[in-house]
Scaffold this motif. Structure first.
Motif, mmCIF file in Angstrom:
data_model
loop_
_atom_site.group_PDB
_atom_site.id
_atom_site.type_symbol
_atom_site.label_atom_id
_atom_site.label_comp_id
_atom_site.label_asym_id
_atom_site.label_seq_id
_atom_site.Cartn_x
_atom_site.Cartn_y
_atom_site.Cartn_z
ATOM 1 N N ILE A 242 -3.384 -4.137 4.507
ATOM 2 C CA ILE A 242 -2.410 -5.023 5.146
ATOM 3 C C ILE A 242 -2.957 -5.658 6.431
ATOM 4 C CG2 ILE A 242 -1.235 -3.252 6.545
ATOM 5 C CD1 ILE A 242 0.905 -5.538 4.588
ATOM 6 N N ASN A 243 -3.907 -5.004 7.091
ATOM 7 C CA ASN A 243 -4.455 -5.547 8.338
ATOM 8 C C ASN A 243 -5.699 -6.406 8.104
ATOM 9 O OD1 ASN A 243 -6.088 -3.441 7.613
ATOM 10 N ND2 ASN A 243 -6.300 -2.609 9.674
ATOM 11 N N TYR B 92 -0.481 -14.883 -4.330
ATOM 12 C CA TYR B 92 0.694 -14.808 -3.478
ATOM 13 C C TYR B 92 1.108 -13.350 -3.337
ATOM 14 C CZ TYR B 92 3.120 -14.302 -7.910
ATOM 15 O OH TYR B 92 3.524 -13.864 -9.139
ATOM 16 N N LYS B 93 1.789 -13.056 -2.249
ATOM 17 C CA LYS B 93 2.210 -11.688 -1.977
ATOM 18 C C LYS B 93 3.295 -11.292 -2.963
ATOM 19 C CE LYS B 93 4.291 -8.761 1.547
ATOM 20 N NZ LYS B 93 4.830 -8.725 2.902
ATOM 21 N N GLU B 94 3.061 -10.183 -3.632
ATOM 22 C CA GLU B 94 4.041 -9.689 -4.578
ATOM 23 C C GLU B 94 4.683 -8.394 -4.095
ATOM 24 O OE1 GLU B 94 3.352 -8.311 -8.937
ATOM 25 O OE2 GLU B 94 3.797 -10.459 -8.921
ATOM 26 N N GLY B 95 4.010 -7.690 -3.220
ATOM 27 C CA GLY B 95 4.597 -6.450 -2.727
ATOM 28 C C GLY B 95 3.669 -5.730 -1.775
ATOM 29 N N VAL B 96 4.161 -4.622 -1.243
ATOM 30 C CA VAL B 96 3.381 -3.778 -0.341
ATOM 31 C C VAL B 96 3.380 -2.375 -0.921
ATOM 32 C CG1 VAL B 96 3.272 -2.791 1.977
ATOM 33 C CG2 VAL B 96 3.946 -5.175 1.674
ATOM 34 N N LEU B 97 2.206 -1.805 -1.061
ATOM 35 C CA LEU B 97 2.056 -0.448 -1.597
ATOM 36 C C LEU B 97 1.901 0.513 -0.426
ATOM 37 C CD1 LEU B 97 -0.517 -1.350 -4.379
ATOM 38 C CD2 LEU B 97 1.948 -1.042 -4.637
ATOM 39 N N ARG B 98 2.945 1.216 -0.120
ATOM 40 C CA ARG B 98 2.918 2.157 1.003
ATOM 41 C C ARG B 98 2.294 3.478 0.550
ATOM 42 N NH1 ARG B 98 5.690 -0.712 4.481
ATOM 43 N NH2 ARG B 98 7.427 -1.967 3.785
ATOM 44 N N ASN B 99 1.464 4.047 1.401
ATOM 45 C CA ASN B 99 0.781 5.320 1.109
ATOM 46 C C ASN B 99 0.044 5.280 -0.227
ATOM 47 O OD1 ASN B 99 1.687 6.592 3.478
ATOM 48 N ND2 ASN B 99 3.683 6.895 2.526
ATOM 49 N N TYR B 100 -0.555 4.139 -0.536
ATOM 50 C CA TYR B 100 -1.210 3.937 -1.824
ATOM 51 C C TYR B 100 -2.614 4.508 -1.869
ATOM 52 C CZ TYR B 100 -3.394 1.503 -5.709
ATOM 53 O OH TYR B 100 -4.081 1.208 -6.845
ATOM 54 N N PHE B 101 -3.416 4.262 -0.854
ATOM 55 C CA PHE B 101 -4.844 4.569 -0.896
ATOM 56 C C PHE B 101 -5.135 5.976 -0.398
ATOM 57 C CE2 PHE B 101 -9.057 3.419 -1.602
ATOM 58 C CZ PHE B 101 -9.835 3.762 -0.525
ATOM 59 N N LEU B 102 -4.869 6.226 0.842
ATOM 60 C CA LEU B 102 -5.046 7.540 1.456
ATOM 61 C C LEU B 102 -3.862 7.792 2.370
ATOM 62 C CD1 LEU B 102 -8.762 7.263 2.633
ATOM 63 C CD2 LEU B 102 -7.958 8.562 0.695
ATOM 64 N N LYS B 103 -3.578 9.015 2.648
ATOM 65 C CA LYS B 103 -2.452 9.290 3.541
ATOM 66 C C LYS B 103 -2.704 8.771 4.946
ATOM 67 C CE LYS B 103 -0.468 12.991 0.940
ATOM 68 N NZ LYS B 103 0.207 14.249 0.935
ATOM 69 N N THR B 104 -3.968 8.640 5.349
ATOM 70 C CA THR B 104 -4.268 8.140 6.685
ATOM 71 C C THR B 104 -4.271 6.613 6.733
ATOM 72 O OG1 THR B 104 -6.625 8.286 6.249
ATOM 73 C CG2 THR B 104 -5.585 10.158 7.351
ATOM 74 N N VAL B 105 -4.420 5.965 5.600
ATOM 75 C CA VAL B 105 -4.358 4.507 5.502
ATOM 76 C C VAL B 105 -3.062 4.231 4.759
ATOM 77 C CG1 VAL B 105 -5.471 2.429 4.634
ATOM 78 C CG2 VAL B 105 -6.863 4.358 5.401
ATOM 79 N N ASN B 106 -2.026 3.829 5.477
ATOM 80 C CA ASN B 106 -0.709 3.917 4.889
ATOM 81 C C ASN B 106 -0.148 2.673 4.214
ATOM 82 O OD1 ASN B 106 -0.356 2.564 7.243
ATOM 83 N ND2 ASN B 106 1.042 4.009 8.164
ATOM 84 N N ILE B 107 -0.743 1.518 4.347
ATOM 85 C CA ILE B 107 -0.143 0.341 3.735
ATOM 86 C C ILE B 107 -1.222 -0.571 3.150
ATOM 87 C CG2 ILE B 107 1.265 -1.723 4.129
ATOM 88 C CD1 ILE B 107 2.648 -0.311 6.370
ATOM 89 N N MET B 108 -0.987 -1.056 1.932
ATOM 90 C CA MET B 108 -1.833 -2.081 1.321
ATOM 91 C C MET B 108 -0.929 -3.205 0.851
ATOM 92 S SD MET B 108 -4.688 -0.102 -0.926
ATOM 93 C CE MET B 108 -5.799 -1.488 -0.971
ATOM 94 N N MET B 109 -1.456 -4.424 0.837
ATOM 95 C CA MET B 109 -0.704 -5.560 0.343
ATOM 96 C C MET B 109 -1.136 -5.820 -1.087
ATOM 97 S SD MET B 109 -0.201 -9.359 1.889
ATOM 98 C CE MET B 109 0.595 -8.692 3.319
ATOM 99 N N PHE B 110 -0.214 -6.214 -1.926
ATOM 100 C CA PHE B 110 -0.436 -6.455 -3.335
ATOM 101 C C PHE B 110 -0.250 -7.936 -3.599
ATOM 102 C CE2 PHE B 110 1.487 -6.143 -7.727
ATOM 103 C CZ PHE B 110 0.307 -5.820 -8.356
ATOM 104 N N LEU B 111 -1.305 -8.614 -4.034
ATOM 105 C CA LEU B 111 -1.258 -10.045 -4.272
ATOM 106 C C LEU B 111 -1.484 -10.312 -5.754
ATOM 107 C CD1 LEU B 111 -3.560 -11.109 -1.320
ATOM 108 C CD2 LEU B 111 -1.089 -11.220 -1.364
ATOM 109 N N SER B 112 -0.828 -11.331 -6.276
ATOM 110 C CA SER B 112 -0.986 -11.700 -7.678
ATOM 111 C C SER B 112 -1.263 -13.175 -7.813
ATOM 112 C CB SER B 112 0.296 -11.377 -8.468
ATOM 113 O OG SER B 112 0.531 -10.013 -8.457
ATOM 114 N N CYS B 113 -1.916 -13.536 -8.880
ATOM 115 C CA CYS B 113 -2.200 -14.936 -9.207
ATOM 116 C C CYS B 113 -1.811 -15.135 -10.657
ATOM 117 C CB CYS B 113 -3.675 -15.249 -8.985
ATOM 118 S SG CYS B 113 -4.090 -16.967 -9.180
ATOM 119 N N LEU B 114 -0.860 -16.030 -10.904
ATOM 120 C CA LEU B 114 -0.400 -16.278 -12.273
ATOM 121 C C LEU B 114 -0.747 -17.682 -12.692
ATOM 122 C CD1 LEU B 114 3.129 -14.671 -12.025
ATOM 123 C CD2 LEU B 114 1.077 -13.660 -12.979
#
Length: 75
Positions: free
Chosen positions: A38-39, A53-75
């Protein structure tokens, strides 16, 4: 990432566009997804520039210490 002298020359934009063309035209895919921290605003901006485009945010997806990722899609 990499040597700064290669930044902002459009190499990543061109590479992603070629990959998307191959995915949608040659392979006939209907959807391509990408995940960024996300950063990582440079990566997010780059992906949006080529049609993601932004489709969502995956919280606590990767590691517990890295807490947010952004999810982008292209259709």
């Amino acid at each position: 990432m990499g040597d700064n002298k290669h930044h902002k020359k459009g190499y990543a934009t061109e590479a992603i566009q070629l990959i998307l063309n191959h995915a949608f035209i040659d392979l006939g895919l209907e959807r391509v997804e990408s995940k960024q921290f996300i950063n990582n605003l440079v990566s997010i901006k780059l992906h949006e520039k080529v049609g993601f485009y932004k489709e969502g945010v995956l919280r606590n997806y990767f590691l517990k210490t890295v807490n947010i990722m952004m999810f982008l899609s292209c259709l």
